[in-house]
Design a protein around this motif. Structure first.
Motif, PDB file in Angstrom:
ATOM      1  N   ASP A 102       6.339  -2.712  -5.352  1.00  0.00           N
ATOM      2  CA  ASP A 102       5.390  -1.779  -4.722  1.00  0.00           C
ATOM      3  C   ASP A 102       5.933  -1.093  -3.476  1.00  0.00           C
ATOM      4  O   ASP A 102       5.656   0.074  -3.225  1.00  0.00           O
ATOM      5  CB  ASP A 102       4.116  -2.538  -4.285  1.00  0.00           C
ATOM      6  N   HIS A 103       6.681  -1.871  -2.714  1.00  0.00           N
ATOM      7  CA  HIS A 103       7.082  -1.351  -1.412  1.00  0.00           C
ATOM      8  C   HIS A 103       8.414  -1.947  -0.997  1.00  0.00           C
ATOM      9  O   HIS A 103       8.694  -3.110  -1.280  1.00  0.00           O
ATOM     10  CB  HIS A 103       6.013  -1.708  -0.360  1.00  0.00           C
ATOM     11  N   SER A 104       9.254  -1.122  -0.304  1.00  0.00           N
ATOM     12  CA  SER A 104      10.498  -1.638   0.242  1.00  0.00           C
ATOM     13  C   SER A 104      10.526  -1.435   1.749  1.00  0.00           C
ATOM     14  O   SER A 104      10.185  -0.362   2.251  1.00  0.00           O
ATOM     15  CB  SER A 104      11.703  -0.935  -0.380  1.00  0.00           C
ATOM     16  N   GLU A 105      10.952  -2.493   2.429  1.00  0.00           N
ATOM     17  CA  GLU A 105      11.105  -2.409   3.882  1.00  0.00           C
ATOM     18  C   GLU A 105      12.192  -1.394   4.242  1.00  0.00           C
ATOM     19  O   GLU A 105      12.169  -0.817   5.327  1.00  0.00           O
ATOM     20  CB  GLU A 105      11.481  -3.806   4.407  1.00  0.00           C
ATOM     21  N   GLU A 106      13.139  -1.169   3.326  1.00  0.00           N
ATOM     22  CA  GLU A 106      14.217  -0.220   3.580  1.00  0.00           C
ATOM     23  C   GLU A 106      13.638   1.187   3.657  1.00  0.00           C
ATOM     24  O   GLU A 106      13.034   1.685   2.702  1.00  0.00           O
ATOM     25  CB  GLU A 106      15.269  -0.298   2.456  1.00  0.00           C
ATOM     26  N   ASN A 107      13.782   1.815   4.775  1.00  0.00           N
ATOM     27  CA  ASN A 107      13.201   3.148   5.052  1.00  0.00           C
ATOM     28  C   ASN A 107      11.677   3.153   4.878  1.00  0.00           C
ATOM     29  O   ASN A 107      11.085   4.212   4.678  1.00  0.00           O
ATOM     30  CB  ASN A 107      13.805   4.260   4.164  1.00  0.00           C
ATOM     31  N   ASP A 108      11.032   1.990   4.951  1.00  0.00           N
ATOM     32  CA  ASP A 108       9.573   1.874   4.787  1.00  0.00           C
ATOM     33  C   ASP A 108       9.090   2.745   3.613  1.00  0.00           C
ATOM     34  O   ASP A 108       8.335   3.696   3.768  1.00  0.00           O
ATOM     35  CB  ASP A 108       8.881   2.300   6.101  1.00  0.00           C
ATOM     36  N   THR A 109       9.514   2.370   2.421  1.00  0.00           N
ATOM     37  CA  THR A 109       9.345   3.234   1.255  1.00  0.00           C
ATOM     38  C   THR A 109       8.342   2.675   0.250  1.00  0.00           C
ATOM     39  O   THR A 109       8.435   1.513  -0.144  1.00  0.00           O
ATOM     40  CB  THR A 109      10.707   3.381   0.517  1.00  0.00           C
ATOM     41  N   ARG A 110       7.390   3.515  -0.155  1.00  0.00           N
ATOM     42  CA  ARG A 110       6.514   3.117  -1.254  1.00  0.00           C
ATOM     43  C   ARG A 110       7.278   3.339  -2.550  1.00  0.00           C
ATOM     44  O   ARG A 110       7.840   4.413  -2.775  1.00  0.00           O
ATOM     45  CB  ARG A 110       5.230   3.960  -1.245  1.00  0.00           C
ATOM     46  N   THR A 111       7.317   2.319  -3.396  1.00  0.00           N
ATOM     47  CA  THR A 111       8.149   2.402  -4.606  1.00  0.00           C
ATOM     48  C   THR A 111       7.279   2.391  -5.865  1.00  0.00           C
ATOM     49  O   THR A 111       6.070   2.547  -5.769  1.00  0.00           O
ATOM     50  CB  THR A 111       9.215   1.282  -4.588  1.00  0.00           C
ATOM     51  N   LEU A 112       7.878   2.204  -7.047  1.00  0.00           N
ATOM     52  CA  LEU A 112       7.180   2.548  -8.295  1.00  0.00           C
ATOM     53  C   LEU A 112       6.005   1.645  -8.676  1.00  0.00           C
ATOM     54  O   LEU A 112       5.106   2.065  -9.382  1.00  0.00           O
ATOM     55  CB  LEU A 112       8.185   2.574  -9.459  1.00  0.00           C
ATOM     56  N   GLY A 113       6.026   0.400  -8.253  1.00  0.00           N
ATOM     57  CA  GLY A 113       4.888  -0.470  -8.534  1.00  0.00           C
ATOM     58  C   GLY A 113       4.778  -0.964  -9.968  1.00  0.00           C
ATOM     59  O   GLY A 113       3.691  -1.258 -10.450  1.00  0.00           O
ATOM     60  N   ILE A 114       5.904  -1.092 -10.661  1.00  0.00           N
ATOM     61  CA  ILE A 114       5.875  -1.670 -12.012  1.00  0.00           C
ATOM     62  C   ILE A 114       5.624  -3.177 -11.911  1.00  0.00           C
ATOM     63  O   ILE A 114       4.931  -3.765 -12.739  1.00  0.00           O
ATOM     64  CB  ILE A 114       7.215  -1.377 -12.746  1.00  0.00           C
ATOM     65  N   VAL A 115       6.193  -3.795 -10.877  1.00  0.00           N
ATOM     66  CA  VAL A 115       6.012  -5.224 -10.626  1.00  0.00           C
ATOM     67  C   VAL A 115       5.386  -5.371  -9.234  1.00  0.00           C
ATOM     68  O   VAL A 115       5.865  -4.764  -8.274  1.00  0.00           O
ATOM     69  CB  VAL A 115       7.375  -5.968 -10.672  1.00  0.00           C
ATOM     70  N   ALA A 116       4.319  -6.167  -9.123  1.00  0.00           N
ATOM     71  CA  ALA A 116       3.657  -6.335  -7.833  1.00  0.00           C
ATOM     72  C   ALA A 116       4.548  -7.115  -6.871  1.00  0.00           C
ATOM     73  O   ALA A 116       5.150  -8.127  -7.248  1.00  0.00           O
ATOM     74  CB  ALA A 116       2.334  -7.081  -8.027  1.00  0.00           C
ATOM     75  N   GLY A 117       4.650  -6.617  -5.640  1.00  0.00           N
ATOM     76  CA  GLY A 117       5.434  -7.328  -4.637  1.00  0.00           C
ATOM     77  C   GLY A 117       6.198  -6.371  -3.756  1.00  0.00           C
ATOM     78  O   GLY A 117       6.031  -5.153  -3.847  1.00  0.00           O
ATOM     79  N   GLU A 118       7.040  -6.946  -2.897  1.00  0.00           N
ATOM     80  CA  GLU A 118       7.773  -6.072  -1.993  1.00  0.00           C
ATOM     81  C   GLU A 118       9.220  -6.503  -1.846  1.00  0.00           C
ATOM     82  O   GLU A 118       9.637  -7.543  -2.371  1.00  0.00           O
ATOM     83  CB  GLU A 118       7.078  -6.023  -0.644  1.00  0.00           C
ATOM     84  N   VAL A 119       9.971  -5.659  -1.118  1.00  0.00           N
ATOM     85  CA  VAL A 119      11.392  -5.869  -0.922  1.00  0.00           C
ATOM     86  C   VAL A 119      11.637  -5.953   0.579  1.00  0.00           C
ATOM     87  O   VAL A 119      11.189  -5.087   1.323  1.00  0.00           O
ATOM     88  CB  VAL A 119      12.183  -4.697  -1.544  1.00  0.00           C
TER      89      VAL A 119
END
Lengths: 260, 204
Positions: free
Chosen positions: B86-103
């Motif tokens: 869902d989300h990556s701490e890298e560049n505070d980026t919202r990502t595709l959300g295929i799998v729930a969770g974060e990076v």
């Protein structure tokens, strides 16, 4: 946890494998593509090509070598020698190199490190340093000096200061090549390798001087290197990659032992 | 078989590895091709921010999510894996959300451990999966990454590796499977994993 890496370096001149002794007197010793494949199948962890082709009109040859190797060797592939611009780096990446080694051109123009890191990512930019031992002085407090042009030109730059600057500029890894030890088979420069490995927070690859398996053990333990680079030890058939890895593994060094 | 192109590099080595396994892979950034693909590899190295920008402007991101819902087997690799959460701490980026969770970035206590985590490390399968079940005891894979995935649901964690603590090194849900390591650079163990993906019907 991470395994220590055994890396083979293939010096390539005009598309042929060469091995230097203290950076001069290079001899041709075979086909780099064949050697690369042989080492890959024997458990090598990473491969470095160093292009020592003198004439610039033959520079295309290294691209062909890299391409041919990338077709059949599925481990990280690193290429150095004469890289002076992002364009050089990109060309090699497209040919199949994972990582790019910058050396002399980065010493002359340090911004090259940052430019390459921006273009291809920090983790793919390796700062390769040729270093000689000198008397410690005010200008060279670590007692080690950076040299370029295949070891011929001393630069009056302190090796420790340059390693730290390279890391700041975005290098993802350091190759520490001790030219006093290069080709001597008398062992890596442990003091230098350890000093730099303790100073930076990026992986350090020790280079120059490997002649016996115990030399790899020493540099990966006492020298605190993350990887050991070998050349003549394996090129001439005195040792095999798998034999070296077995030796290290048996002595408790964490090594990747499964490659079938 | 399509290898997704979104200016994130590393495509050719994936294509070469597929060729070694006898599969011709098309490299494409055409959303229509991606939606129609029978099988997709979503590779990538680089930063999450610029990768997501490229995925949005080209429409490739939406095409990937559509392909996932349509049931095509998809393999994410490295950044391609991270972008599936869902989300990556890298560049505070919202990502595709295929799998729930974060990076999140590795935060390690031991100053001798370097970030990025770069090199060969062991992978322990914690949930049986057709693509991962060929991994043998002692097999190691090649990693290069400073961020790691934290799936919200434990059942999405398929394999773990250790760097100070354990982290998720392979995840999956339904017809989507992904590795933090690079199978295309992991010698024969990596090729075996790719071979299993190429033969996978998308059922976990």
């Amino acid at each position: 946890m991470l395994s220590k890496r055994v890396i083979a370096c293939l010096d390539v001149r005009d598309g042929q494998l060469a091995k230097s002794v203290r950076f001069v007197d290079t001899k041709n010793i075979g086909d780099p593509v064949e050697k690369a494949r042989e080492y890959y199948l024997d458990g090598l962890d990473e491969l470095v090509f160093y292009d020592i082709t003198a004439s610039s009109d033959k520079r295309k040859i290294i691209l062909e070598v890299v391409e041919a190797v990338a077709e059949q060797v599925f481990i990280p592939l690193s290429v150095g020698g004469g890289i002076a611009s992002v364009a050089d780096a990109t060309e090699l990446r497209l040919a199949g190199a994972e990582k790019i080694n910058v050396n002399s051109a980065a010493v002359r123009r340090p911004a090259l490190i940052a430019e390459c890191a921006d273009a291809i990512g920090n983790q793919n930019v390796v700062l390769s340093m040729d270093i000689r031992r000198v008397a410690a002085s005010e200008a060279l407090p670590s007692g080690y000096e950076v040299v370029i042009e295949g070891g011929r030109r001393p630069m009056g730059i302190d090796a420790l200061a340059w390693a730290l600057q390279g890391e700041r500029l975005g290098a993802g890894e350091l190759v520490v090549n001790a030219i006093d030890a290069d080709g001597t088979r008398a062992g890596y420069e442990l003091r230098l390798t350890r000093m730099l490995s303790e100073a930076v927070r990026i992986p350090v690859i020790a280079s120059g001087g490997a002649g016996r398996p115990s030399h790899l053990y020493d540099v990966l333990t006492e020298g605190k290197a993350d990887a050991a680079l070998v050349a003549s030890m394996v090129h001439y058939g005195d040792y095999t990659v798998s034999g070296l890895k077995r030796y290290l593994h048996d002595r408790g060094v964490k090594i990747r032992m499964s490659w079938q | 078989m399509v290898v997704v192109d979104y200016d994130a590099g590393n495509l050719m080595s994936v294509q070469r590895a597929c060729r070694e396994l006898g599969v011709d892979a098309e490299i494409s950034n055409d959303p229509a091709h991606i939606r129609a693909a029978e099988r997709i590899i979503f590779p990538g190295v680089g930063a999450a921010g610029s990768a997501m920008r490229s995925l949005r402007t080209t429409g490739v991101g939406a095409a990937l999510v559509d392909a996932f819902h349509a049931g095509a087997p998809i393999l994410g690799i490295c950044l391609g894996m991270q972008i599936s959460l869902d989300h990556s701490e890298e560049n505070d980026t919202r990502t595709l959300g295929i799998v729930a969770g974060e990076v999140r970035r590795f935060r390690l206590d031991d100053p001798a451990l370097k970030v990025p985590h770069m090199g060969w490390n062991a992978v322990r399968v914690v949930r049986s999966h057709p693509v991962l079940d060929g991994i043998a005891q002692g097999d190691e894979f090649y990693f290069v990454h400073a961020y790691r995935p934290l799936p919200a649901r434990r059942e999405h964690v398929l394999a773990e590796s250790v760097y100070e603590g354990a982290f998720c090194s392979a995840l999956g849900t339904g017809n989507y499977v992904a590795t933090q390591f690079h199978p295309e650079k992991s010698g024969r163990a990596g090729l075996r994993l790719l071979e299993r993906f190429l033969a996978w019907d998308g059922r976990a």
